[in-house]
Write a protein that holds these residues in place. Structure first.
Motif, PDB file in Angstrom:
ATOM      1  N   THR A  71       0.798  -1.225   0.000  1.00  0.00           N
ATOM      2  CA  THR A  71       0.000   0.000   0.000  1.00  0.00           C
ATOM      3  C   THR A  71       0.830   1.274   0.000  1.00  0.00           C
ATOM      4  N   GLU A  72       2.007   1.252   0.609  1.00  0.00           N
ATOM      5  CA  GLU A  72       2.803   2.475   0.758  1.00  0.00           C
ATOM      6  C   GLU A  72       3.865   2.630  -0.322  1.00  0.00           C
ATOM      7  N   ILE A  73       4.376   1.528  -0.856  1.00  0.00           N
ATOM      8  CA  ILE A  73       5.558   1.604  -1.712  1.00  0.00           C
ATOM      9  C   ILE A  73       5.262   1.198  -3.151  1.00  0.00           C
ATOM     10  N   SER A  74       4.554   0.101  -3.341  1.00  0.00           N
ATOM     11  CA  SER A  74       4.498  -0.520  -4.666  1.00  0.00           C
ATOM     12  C   SER A  74       3.686   0.272  -5.681  1.00  0.00           C
ATOM     13  N   GLY A  75       2.621   0.935  -5.234  1.00  0.00           N
ATOM     14  CA  GLY A  75       1.716   1.636  -6.144  1.00  0.00           C
ATOM     15  C   GLY A  75       0.675   0.758  -6.794  1.00  0.00           C
ATOM     16  N   ILE A  76       0.746  -0.543  -6.598  1.00  0.00           N
ATOM     17  CA  ILE A  76      -0.108  -1.474  -7.337  1.00  0.00           C
ATOM     18  C   ILE A  76      -1.602  -1.266  -7.040  1.00  0.00           C
ATOM     19  N   PRO A  77      -2.038  -1.022  -5.805  1.00  0.00           N
ATOM     20  CA  PRO A  77      -3.481  -0.823  -5.592  1.00  0.00           C
ATOM     21  C   PRO A  77      -4.033   0.422  -6.282  1.00  0.00           C
ATOM     22  N   TYR A  78      -3.167   1.242  -6.849  1.00  0.00           N
ATOM     23  CA  TYR A  78      -3.612   2.483  -7.481  1.00  0.00           C
ATOM     24  C   TYR A  78      -3.367   2.475  -8.995  1.00  0.00           C
ATOM     25  N   GLY A  79      -2.764   1.379  -9.484  1.00  0.00           N
ATOM     26  CA  GLY A  79      -2.538   1.269 -10.911  1.00  0.00           C
ATOM     27  C   GLY A  79      -1.148   1.651 -11.359  1.00  0.00           C
ATOM     28  N   LEU A  80      -0.173   1.561 -10.453  1.00  0.00           N
ATOM     29  CA  LEU A  80       1.212   1.911 -10.758  1.00  0.00           C
ATOM     30  C   LEU A  80       2.145   0.796 -10.328  1.00  0.00           C
ATOM     31  N   MET A  81       3.344   0.829 -10.872  1.00  0.00           N
ATOM     32  CA  MET A  81       4.426  -0.007 -10.381  1.00  0.00           C
ATOM     33  C   MET A  81       5.606   0.908 -10.081  1.00  0.00           C
ATOM     34  N   GLY A  82       6.600   0.377  -9.384  1.00  0.00           N
ATOM     35  CA  GLY A  82       7.658   1.265  -8.961  1.00  0.00           C
ATOM     36  C   GLY A  82       8.988   0.589  -8.755  1.00  0.00           C
ATOM     37  N   GLU A  83       9.878   1.336  -8.125  1.00  0.00           N
ATOM     38  CA  GLU A  83      11.222   0.872  -7.828  1.00  0.00           C
ATOM     39  C   GLU A  83      11.590   1.281  -6.418  1.00  0.00           C
ATOM     40  N   MET A  84      12.722   0.744  -5.942  1.00  0.00           N
ATOM     41  CA  MET A  84      13.179   0.976  -4.579  1.00  0.00           C
ATOM     42  C   MET A  84      14.394   1.898  -4.586  1.00  0.00           C
ATOM     43  N   LEU A  85      14.691   2.466  -3.403  1.00  0.00           N
ATOM     44  CA  LEU A  85      15.832   3.381  -3.349  1.00  0.00           C
ATOM     45  C   LEU A  85      16.676   3.185  -2.095  1.00  0.00           C
ATOM     46  N   GLN A  86      16.132   3.467  -0.914  1.00  0.00           N
ATOM     47  CA  GLN A  86      16.935   3.513   0.312  1.00  0.00           C
ATOM     48  C   GLN A  86      17.789   2.261   0.471  1.00  0.00           C
ATOM     49  N   ASN A  87      19.101   2.474   0.647  1.00  0.00           N
ATOM     50  CA  ASN A  87      20.046   1.350   0.806  1.00  0.00           C
ATOM     51  C   ASN A  87      19.892   0.320  -0.296  1.00  0.00           C
ATOM     52  N   ASP A  88      19.511   0.793  -1.475  1.00  0.00           N
ATOM     53  CA  ASP A  88      19.354  -0.046  -2.666  1.00  0.00           C
ATOM     54  C   ASP A  88      18.189  -1.027  -2.562  1.00  0.00           C
ATOM     55  N   GLY A  89      17.310  -0.823  -1.589  1.00  0.00           N
ATOM     56  CA  GLY A  89      16.112  -1.638  -1.494  1.00  0.00           C
ATOM     57  C   GLY A  89      16.381  -3.055  -1.022  1.00  0.00           C
ATOM     58  N   ASN A  90      15.345  -3.853  -1.049  1.00  0.00           N
ATOM     59  CA  ASN A  90      15.456  -5.277  -0.762  1.00  0.00           C
ATOM     60  C   ASN A  90      15.038  -5.992  -2.045  1.00  0.00           C
ATOM     61  N   PRO A  91      16.016  -6.510  -2.810  1.00  0.00           N
ATOM     62  CA  PRO A  91      15.677  -7.035  -4.149  1.00  0.00           C
ATOM     63  C   PRO A  91      14.779  -8.250  -4.117  1.00  0.00           C
ATOM     64  N   TRP A  92      14.837  -9.063  -3.059  1.00  0.00           N
ATOM     65  CA  TRP A  92      14.005 -10.266  -2.988  1.00  0.00           C
ATOM     66  C   TRP A  92      12.549  -9.881  -2.759  1.00  0.00           C
ATOM     67  N   ARG A  93      12.308  -9.020  -1.775  1.00  0.00           N
ATOM     68  CA  ARG A  93      10.938  -8.569  -1.539  1.00  0.00           C
ATOM     69  C   ARG A  93      10.444  -7.715  -2.704  1.00  0.00           C
ATOM     70  N   GLY A  94      11.350  -6.921  -3.270  1.00  0.00           N
ATOM     71  CA  GLY A  94      10.948  -6.082  -4.390  1.00  0.00           C
ATOM     72  C   GLY A  94      10.367  -6.873  -5.541  1.00  0.00           C
ATOM     73  N   MET A  95      10.923  -8.060  -5.796  1.00  0.00           N
ATOM     74  CA  MET A  95      10.429  -8.847  -6.922  1.00  0.00           C
ATOM     75  C   MET A  95       9.013  -9.349  -6.720  1.00  0.00           C
ATOM     76  N   LEU A  96       8.521  -9.379  -5.489  1.00  0.00           N
ATOM     77  CA  LEU A  96       7.121  -9.720  -5.268  1.00  0.00           C
ATOM     78  C   LEU A  96       6.200  -8.664  -5.876  1.00  0.00           C
ATOM     79  N   PHE A  97       6.742  -7.453  -6.081  1.00  0.00           N
ATOM     80  CA  PHE A  97       5.938  -6.346  -6.591  1.00  0.00           C
ATOM     81  C   PHE A  97       6.470  -5.835  -7.934  1.00  0.00           C
ATOM     82  N   GLY A  98       7.394  -6.582  -8.547  1.00  0.00           N
ATOM     83  CA  GLY A  98       7.976  -6.155  -9.813  1.00  0.00           C
ATOM     84  C   GLY A  98       8.915  -4.983  -9.662  1.00  0.00           C
ATOM     85  N   MET A  99       9.565  -4.849  -8.498  1.00  0.00           N
ATOM     86  CA  MET A  99      10.399  -3.693  -8.207  1.00  0.00           C
ATOM     87  C   MET A  99      11.879  -4.072  -8.144  1.00  0.00           C
ATOM     88  N   THR A 100      12.721  -3.259  -8.765  1.00  0.00           N
ATOM     89  CA  THR A 100      14.163  -3.335  -8.566  1.00  0.00           C
ATOM     90  C   THR A 100      14.636  -1.953  -8.129  1.00  0.00           C
TER      91      THR A 100
END
Length: 1000
Positions: free
Chosen positions: A849-878
């Motif tokens: 709800t806060e990061i991915s954008g998916i419930p609103y029709g968006l997708m996204g990427e991560m930033l802080q400390n390069d994100g968490n790539p494993w969790r990010g892939m659950l939402f299509g995020m790198t």
């Protein structure tokens, strides 16, 4: 923007920094004449003909700073050494008397505004050094007192210099001496308001002191200027109230006439200070008062017709004010033979672009892709993937979403949000009254993208007028005015939103970060918090709502909220008695906004305004998302393409975009870079957000003349240029030390947004850019719609991505970034959330709800400390390439391409019939399914320790046979080792990590 990371400067290559907030880069500049941080920005050179124990000099600096006597002076000798034996005589704004030891003949430099630069490099705190006595006592004794200094050898003043041309004081910043001011006043003893016409080449920069040039030439006289046919000519009238305040200044114009009878009509002239067209397309007027002793710059624009006959056009501009006799300034405008290109807009220094302030470009009710025109069927309003059925009150009776759980499609079967109509309830001693009427609202169509309706209703002793609208993006705006027909004691006025429990799964806002909707939660209004509403919903159906009144003004954001916080709505807040109650009930989930008890007198009116948005706004497009690979840095295009990226984000503070939010000063370089990218099949987006504006904007002095319409009020300070050239009432913002670019904060809603829209149109036509990188913007949905329309007019598929640092902190009023910017989401393509977002200690629902954008029709990427790539892939995020040394998604990109992720269907862990799960609730799976071929399984853990999981697979849904399937994890540096599994195997998962496994 707010919480920036380090800037990385690549020496020699001039590669812009990959800082999400504000990139920094070594921008090519002329070298400074001296070290400004040690000596200040200004000096006078003086000549000493022969060595002397002491020489005297009087510096005619005509300073604009109010108290020069409180600022240190540094003198350097011809060999560069600092002269310690210095004594100060009379120091005032007009001049400074100095005596110093001259051990050498030659040229000495007198630095008269040295400063101390402290604070963060990007948010400097500049203070001006105080005078210190460094003179040797014995030497000081030989000099004697000031009465004898005129007998000393006199140094000769050679002239003024600034550390660079931009920092130099202009002629309009050289103050008249007190004697010169008195001479003007003596000649105009009876005049309450003195007028000084001035060309655009000399913008008025001082509002509390008379310029030397004005004092010498005196007020009045004919204003003469030249212009081309079709040019927009800007000029000024300086209105000085030397003795007492002058109120309600007005300006009027006569026709301009040439000797041959040709005419430029008076309506071709406008005074920007007295009003215009607002950011919302509505005309407005402004009152101008001039305080005693102050100067008001009145900026005037003349739209010279392209058809004008060359010649001299004469007319008048008349200025009047309350209690002041009218004065007329003759105008003599010479219109030349040439025809201006684009009104002269290609040269910002000519200030022809001031007409952009009143632009209505893209201010219409058309629809942008992928939104659809509103379908009106009685009281049911259809928009992309959603329907809103109205009740007799004008409020929604039902809201239905047709988006599927995968968020990639729209189905005929709908999901209802409400269990009963929304109600505005008035409760008094006589009981509970629901605002309503017997007649259903009649829908009026404004255009494909907007409809509106009105309802006259009643609730007990209150009469209600409901003015409401719906736009194609799902935004409903309600102006609800409740007027008492008699004196009445009210127990409460409240809004009831009864939602389906299945729809109300998640909630964010009201001081809560994205999580499961609480069973029972009560919230109260507080001005220290930027909170006036919430979002409640599920992935494919939700409702955002905000409570406001007629005095709503968009707060500042990103570091500056507390300097212009939320205005408490008188109706809803009710002196701290109002609030919002969220709670699970037997059959529904109730969101109830209440305002508490109050007294209303007959005729009193309260405004219970409401803004709602139905989510999602559009479907997600994973294939498109995965095909766009971002390089977040200025750099060599061939190298970027070789790394696999195809979209380049260009920050400010880069060679082709040097100045923050003013991307107009290097158009040739920007065009060349973009053209080169297009030749390589790549796209280029630029940083331009409007929230703050660079001191390099030529329009800045004019914007100062508008008071706080554009420039936010503040305490001033910041970088030296701001303190030395602005009037002091501003908020200092981002500063790039490498190129001495300093910015100030703009108001959240102003005509500068009109300028911004026109500027984007100019860029699209002249440099061919492909979209925008938005960094914590300050504008609202009205401007965002116009942005999208302008870009789509020039590009079939413009790209707009939005970055935000986490706003959930006291500095920003504990607002959720997703909620802060949700109104913009229908018109952007991608999120980048962001600095200070926590990817490690937060829940999957927070991610969703806060990061991915998916419930609103968006997708996204991560930033802080390069994100968490494993969790990010659950939402299509790198993360993004170029961001930092650790931000390297190239390994994942290669895995995507080897698998063919663009041909796969993304099925998130939140989908009820997701084909792959694990045997644990804290280890989740998102599947990328190429049915009948292969599936990429993204596994990520929230378990506190290493666990072994087994996959629960619907093999039929994958179109695969478990007996023949292979499960292979391709080695990806920094992500996972090579591994193979069989169906039913236990898969070890480290805490906070996971796998990408290809099943085929």
């Amino acid at each position: 923007m707010v919480h920036r990371s380090k800037a990385w400067i690549v020496a020699g290559m001039l590669l812009g920094a990959a800082c999400t907030g504000h990139a920094q880069a070594l921008v090519t500049q002329q070298p400074l004449r001296w070290n400004a941080d040690a000596l200040g920005n200004h000096r006078y050179l003086v000549r000493v003909d022969a060595p002397a124990t002491a020489v005297r000099v009087v510096i005619p600096w005509r300073r604009r700073d109010a108290h020069p006597e409180n600022v240190a002076i540094i003198i350097t000798a011809p060999d560069g050494s600092v002269v310690s034996n210095v004594r100060r005589g009379t120091i005032d704004q007009a001049s400074g008397e100095l005596v110093f030891k001259a051990a050498q003949a030659g040229t000495y430099a007198v630095y008269y505004q040295p400063y101390v630069n402290k604070g963060r490099s990007n948010y400097p705190t500049v203070t001006y050094a105080e005078p210190k006595d460094t003179a040797d006592a014995a030497w000081a004794g030989t000099v004697g007192d000031a009465s004898h200094w005129s007998r000393l050898p006199q140094a000769r003043v050679l002239g003024y210099e600034a550390v660079d041309d931009f920092d130099a004081y202009t002629p309009m910043e050289r103050t008249a001496t007190p004697a010169e001011v008195q001479a003007v006043l003596a000649k105009h003893a009876a005049d309450a308001l003195l007028l000084f016409p001035e060309t655009r080449a000399n913008p008025i920069r001082m509002f509390d002191a008379l310029p030397e040039s004005w004092a010498k030439r005196g007020p009045g006289g004919t204003f003469s200027e030249s212009a081309q046919r079709g040019e927009y000519l800007s000029f000024q009238l300086g209105a000085w109230a030397p003795r007492a305040a002058v109120g309600n200044v007005r300006v009027s114009f006569g026709d301009l006439r040439a000797d041959d009878g040709s005419t430029i009509p008076s309506n071709a002239l406008t005074c920007f200070n007295l009003g215009g067209t607002g950011y919302d397309g509505k005309p407005f007027t402004a009152r101008v008062d001039v305080a005693a002793g102050r100067i008001q710059a009145l900026w005037i624009g003349l739209d010279v017709p392209a058809s004008a006959t060359p010649g001299v056009y004469r007319g008048t501009v008349t200025v009047s004010a309350d209690g002041v006799a009218s004065q007329s300034i003759p105008l003599a405008i010479t219109v030349g033979e040439g025809v201006a290109v684009a009104h002269g807009d290609d040269d910002p220094s000519r200030l022809t672009r001031l007409r952009w302030l009143n632009s209505t470009l893209a201010q219409d009710d058309s629809v942008v892709k992928p939104l659809l025109p509103i379908a009106v069927n009685g009281q049911t309003l259809g928009i992309l993937g959603r329907e809103i059925k109205l009740d007799a009150s004008g409020l929604p009776a039902q809201i239905t979403s047709h988006f599927d759980e995968r968020m990639t499609g729209i189905s005929k079967q709908g999901k209802a949000l409400l269990v009963a109509p929304m109600q505005l309830i008035v409760e008094d001693d006589a009981g509970k009254h629901v605002l309503g009427t017997a007649r259903m609202p009649q829908i009026q169509v404004d255009g494909p993208g907007k409809v509106h309706w009105q309802v006259a209703a009643a609730a007990g002793a209150l009469q209600g007028k409901v003015n409401a609208s719906l736009e194609a993006d799902g935004t409903m705006v309600y102006g609800i005015a409740l007027t008492a027909t008699k004196d009445v004691a009210l127990r409460d006025i409240r809004l009831s939103i009864p939602m389906q429990q299945d729809a109300a799964r998640y909630q964010l806002g009201l001081g809560r970060q994205g999580d499961r909707a609480p069973d029972d939660f009560n919230w109260k209004w507080q001005v220290k918090n930027n909170q006036d509403g919430a979002w409640i919903g599920s992935v494919n159906a939700g409702l955002e709502f905000h409570l406001r009144d007629e005095n709503y003004r968009r707060p500042l954001n990103t570091n500056f909220y507390q300097q212009q916080p939320l205005r408490m709505p008188v109706s809803w807040d009710n002196g701290g008695q109002g609030g919002i109650h969220l709670r699970n009930e037997d059959k529904d989930y109730l969101a109830e906004a209440y305002s508490g008890p109050r007294q209303m007198k007959a005729g009193d009116t309260l405004h219970y305004d409401l803004v709602m948005r139905v989510t999602p706004f559009k479907t997600i497009d994973p294939a498109k998302h995965f095909s766009e690979r971002f390089f977040h840095k200025y750099g060599d295009l061939d190298a970027i393409k070789a790394d696999g990226a195809n979209v380049v984000n260009i920050h400010h503070a880069t060679p082709i975009n040097p100045w923050i939010n003013y991307p107009f000063l290097e158009p040739a370089a920007m065009r060349a870079y973009i053209d080169a990218a297009h030749q390589r099949g790549m796209r280029v987006k630029i940083y331009d957000t409007v929230r703050e504006v660079s001191d390099r904007a030529p329009e800045l002095p004019m914007l100062e003349s508008l008071g706080h319409e554009v420039i936010s009020a503040g305490k001033g300070g910041g970088f030296s240029w701001l303190q030395e050239h602005l009037d002091g009432d501003y908020i200092a913002a981002w500063h790039v030390p490498e190129n001495r670019d300093a910015a100030i904060i703009n108001a959240g809603q102003s005509r500068w947004h009109n300028y911004y829209i026109e500027g984007l149109d100019w860029l699209a036509r002249n440099v061919g850019f492909d979209g925008l990188y938005l960094d914590d913007v300050a504008y609202d949905r009205t401007t965002m719609k116009r942005v999208r329309k302008v870009l789509q007019a020039h590009r079939p598929d413009p790209l707009i991505d939005l970055h935000s640092a986490s706003q959930y902190n006291p500095r920003d009023g504990y607002i959720n970034s997703a909620l802060l910017y949700m109104e913009l989401f229908p018109y952007i393509d991608r999120l980048w959330f962001g600095e200070e977002f926590d990817y490690e200690k937060t829940s999957p629902t927070y991610w969703l709800t806060e990061i991915s954008g998916i419930p609103y029709g968006l997708m996204g990427e991560m930033l802080q400390n390069d994100g968490n790539p494993w969790r990010g892939m659950l939402f299509g995020m790198t993360n993004r390439l170029g961001w930092s040394a650790g931000s390297d998604p190239r390994g994942l990109w290669k895995l995507w391409d080897a698998f063919g992720i663009e041909q796969a269907e993304m099925i998130g862990w939140w989908v009820h019939d997701t084909p792959v799960k694990t045997n644990r609730d804290d280890v989740l799976v998102t599947s990328y399914v190429r049915k009948g071929s292969k599936t990429l399984i993204a596994i990520a853990s929230w378990a506190p320790q290493k666990v072994d999981v087994t996959l629960v697979v619907d093999w039929k849904a994958l179109g695969l046979s478990p007996a023949r399937a292979t499960l292979t994890a391709q080695a990806v540096n920094g992500f996972q080792p090579q591994a193979s599994f069989k169906a039913g195997d236990a898969i070890p998962v480290e805490p906070g990590k996971g796998w990408l496994i290809v099943v085929e």
